[in-house]
Design an enzyme around this catalytic site. Sequence first.
Site, PDB file in Angstrom:
ATOM      1  N   SER A   6       1.182  -1.422  -0.070  1.00  0.00           N
ATOM      2  CA  SER A   6       0.547  -0.045  -0.101  1.00  0.00           C
ATOM      3  C   SER A   6       0.619   1.408  -0.135  1.00  0.00           C
ATOM      4  CB  SER A   6      -0.918  -0.494   1.110  1.00  0.00           C
ATOM      5  OG  SER A   6      -0.330  -0.331   2.279  1.00  0.00           O
ATOM      6  N   HIS A 235      -0.664   6.220   6.297  1.00  0.00           N
ATOM      7  CA  HIS A 235       0.642   6.106   4.840  1.00  0.00           C
ATOM      8  C   HIS A 235       0.560   7.255   4.411  1.00  0.00           C
ATOM      9  CE1 HIS A 235      -0.353   2.434   5.250  1.00  0.00           C
ATOM     10  NE2 HIS A 235      -0.272   1.779   4.550  1.00  0.00           N
TER      11      HIS A 235
END
Length: 254
Positions: A6, A235
């Site tokens: 990811s 993230h």
Amino acid sequence: MALGDSYAAGAGVPGQSAGLCLRSDHNYGHLVAAALSASSYVDKTCAGAKVSALTAPQTDAGTVVDGPQLDAVAPGTSLVTLTLGGNDLGTSDLGFVDVVVACSGLALTNPLGSPCHDFYGNTLGKRLDSAAARLTDGLRKLSAKAPQAKVVVVGYPSVLPGDPTKCLGKMPVTTGDIGFLRSVLGELNDKMAGAATAAGATYVDTFGPTKGHDSCSASPWIEGLLPTSPAVPLHPNATGERVMSQAVLRTLGH
């Protein structure tokens, strides 16, 4: 060509592809390809990917999410970027995020201590050793499929600050465990760098370039557990992916 999880996919960053892989057309691989004016580009990154996704289908609840990433590598492939290993830390596909969530729950049991460190002990280090060995093997298989390709292993960014007190009120993890988690990230990057060296690949540090813009900073390039700009928790956002791409380009001499 881009492979990985990811962090490489740019999960949550606009614009997103259809499906569960959460690939962004503004992830660092896309940005590198655009800067190099690549004549062709293949993005096989996929959220939730572990190192095993290089050579085996990636599944979610028994459903195949994507085929083995190395299947897309061709003999004529000239450049491969890759970020993998973080998801091997956790017992689910959430990897490092899975560990942070566990630490958040454990914080209630000992708010002034390091209950997460006490719980995991050296377990995470052992998981990283195993993941690094598999990554080295995967990188060697990649090079065997594309002997002329330059393989670039891209490390993880500075998700957490050097000063744990900066996360007070922003992260439901004890101050002691923020330091522990940051050390785990450092070990993850060290293991990735070691795997890259062992397999003859090039390692790119993104921890340094993103320092000071962690998930607890006033100007985050990595989002917190409750993102304030498009990205999945913990993230890189669009700026973070761009900074990661710049680190890769510097390594490539551009």
